[in-house]
Design an enzyme around this catalytic site. Sequence first.
Site, PDB file in Angstrom:
ATOM      1  N   GLU A 166       0.821  -1.216   0.000  1.00 52.72           N
ATOM      2  CA  GLU A 166       0.000   0.000   0.000  1.00 52.72           C
ATOM      3  C   GLU A 166       0.857   1.269   0.000  1.00 52.72           C
ATOM      4  OE1 GLU A 166      -3.751  -0.680   2.611  1.00 52.72           O
ATOM      5  OE2 GLU A 166      -2.231  -2.049   3.358  1.00 52.72           O
ATOM      6  N   SER A 171      -4.890  -4.964   2.741  1.00 50.12           N
ATOM      7  CA  SER A 171      -5.307  -4.632   1.380  1.00 50.12           C
ATOM      8  C   SER A 171      -5.692  -5.841   0.543  1.00 50.12           C
ATOM      9  CB  SER A 171      -4.210  -3.859   0.660  1.00 50.12           C
ATOM     10  OG  SER A 171      -4.520  -2.507   0.615  1.00 50.12           O
ATOM     11  N   TYR A 216      -8.553  -0.531  -5.413  1.00 47.28           N
ATOM     12  CA  TYR A 216      -7.700   0.562  -5.867  1.00 47.28           C
ATOM     13  C   TYR A 216      -7.818   0.897  -7.351  1.00 47.28           C
ATOM     14  CZ  TYR A 216      -5.758  -0.004  -1.239  1.00 47.28           C
ATOM     15  OH  TYR A 216      -5.619  -0.086   0.128  1.00 47.28           O
ATOM     16  N   ARG A 228     -10.944   2.211  11.217  1.00 43.43           N
ATOM     17  CA  ARG A 228     -12.116   1.902  10.394  1.00 43.43           C
ATOM     18  C   ARG A 228     -12.444   0.435  10.626  1.00 43.43           C
ATOM     19  NH1 ARG A 228     -10.434   1.451   5.195  1.00 43.43           N
ATOM     20  NH2 ARG A 228     -10.919  -0.772   5.297  1.00 43.43           N
ATOM     21  N   ASP A 254     -14.732  -2.856   9.671  1.00 43.36           N
ATOM     22  CA  ASP A 254     -15.478  -3.387   8.532  1.00 43.36           C
ATOM     23  C   ASP A 254     -16.300  -4.600   8.950  1.00 43.36           C
ATOM     24  OD1 ASP A 254     -13.925  -1.481   7.305  1.00 43.36           O
ATOM     25  OD2 ASP A 254     -12.620  -2.904   6.267  1.00 43.36           O
ATOM     26  N   GLU A 281     -12.826  -6.954   9.843  1.00 45.13           N
ATOM     27  CA  GLU A 281     -11.486  -6.543  10.222  1.00 45.13           C
ATOM     28  C   GLU A 281     -11.496  -5.136  10.793  1.00 45.13           C
ATOM     29  OE1 GLU A 281      -8.885  -6.627   6.893  1.00 45.13           O
ATOM     30  OE2 GLU A 281      -9.953  -5.079   5.783  1.00 45.13           O
ATOM     31  N   ASN A 339      -9.043  -1.720  10.857  1.00 43.86           N
ATOM     32  CA  ASN A 339      -7.902  -1.036  10.250  1.00 43.86           C
ATOM     33  C   ASN A 339      -7.519   0.154  11.116  1.00 43.86           C
ATOM     34  OD1 ASN A 339      -7.624  -2.208   7.272  1.00 43.86           O
ATOM     35  ND2 ASN A 339      -9.802  -2.076   7.773  1.00 43.86           N
ATOM     36  N   GLY A 346      -6.959   4.100   4.722  1.00 39.35           N
ATOM     37  CA  GLY A 346      -6.647   5.039   3.650  1.00 39.35           C
ATOM     38  C   GLY A 346      -7.169   6.426   3.984  1.00 39.35           C
TER      39      GLY A 346
END
Length: 339
Positions: A15, A174, A245, A284, A286, A300, A302, A306
Amino acid sequence: MKKRILLLAGGQSGEHEVSLMSARSVLAALPRDQFDVTPVVISKQGRWLPPTGTQRALESGEAPTGGDLVLHRVASAEGYDAVFPLLHGPMGEDGTIQGLLTLAGIPFVGSGVLGSAVSMDKVMTKQVLASAGVPQVEWRLALRREWRDQPAAVEARAAELGFPLFVKPANLGSSVGISKVSRAQYLAPALDLAFSLDRRVILEAMTSHKPREVEVGILGNDAPVASPVGELSFDAEFYDYETKYTEGRAEMHIPARLPREVAEQVRETALRAFRALDCAGLARVDFFYVEETGELYLNEVNTMPGFTTTSMYPKLFEAAGISYSELVTRLVTLALEER
């Protein structure tokens, strides 16, 4: 007096380019009347680039070779009030750089060593969240040595979960190295790929129906708050690296079109996970939501998501009335408060 901020970007993970894009956005957003910001790019080889190399990387997206060892430079990074380690994945989001900064006595944005390391490692995340009563899909652990010496035992674990299932490296981000395995005959190539990237691999069951993927942002230290819930929609089989991405492959919906009680359950569960993992600053979280059954599973966490102006995390808080500039300012303030 202005606070001196060291902004770290790039890094050794897959990333790297996403981190550079995030850094450009953060650099433009931090108020210059409050902060004196120095950006430093860490190359894909793990080297701390000088100012000319950093500028070139931020402008072109291509980091030159050379530079100093990160260990040496962090140890001498005195004079900064805080560091914004805008690094994703291994060697950035996994507690390594956080440990160096802790040893150097420099406050930094985001989770500490424990929260970063545990949240990055899928096995540890699952074990900690299970003890906190956070719902997750059924899973099994496999080791590289087992796959080499006792492949039948690993295959038996996969059979217990049934097909289709997911195969995931335990400690990468990612969606790198993740495969969806529809039949037993496709299990071996998926395991070979995952074990080429990590010595531990997660076998993860599929939900009973195709789930909706919903996400929520968390902001704060010991009194965190949750953002409105967002949702991702896409045409791919799962949210893989290319879908994440490649522009136009996925679409955000904020707020997510969910019943109010489901949205509240998502937010409450995200906060519970944030506390259980000892996260700080931001995250974040998810989830998979199975609309047909009403089941909600945490996927997960994070700890450094991003951070471009169009990324999900800042967009979630924009929906709560917090601008991008205000959000990054709050994160630096939280880092100083935590110190």
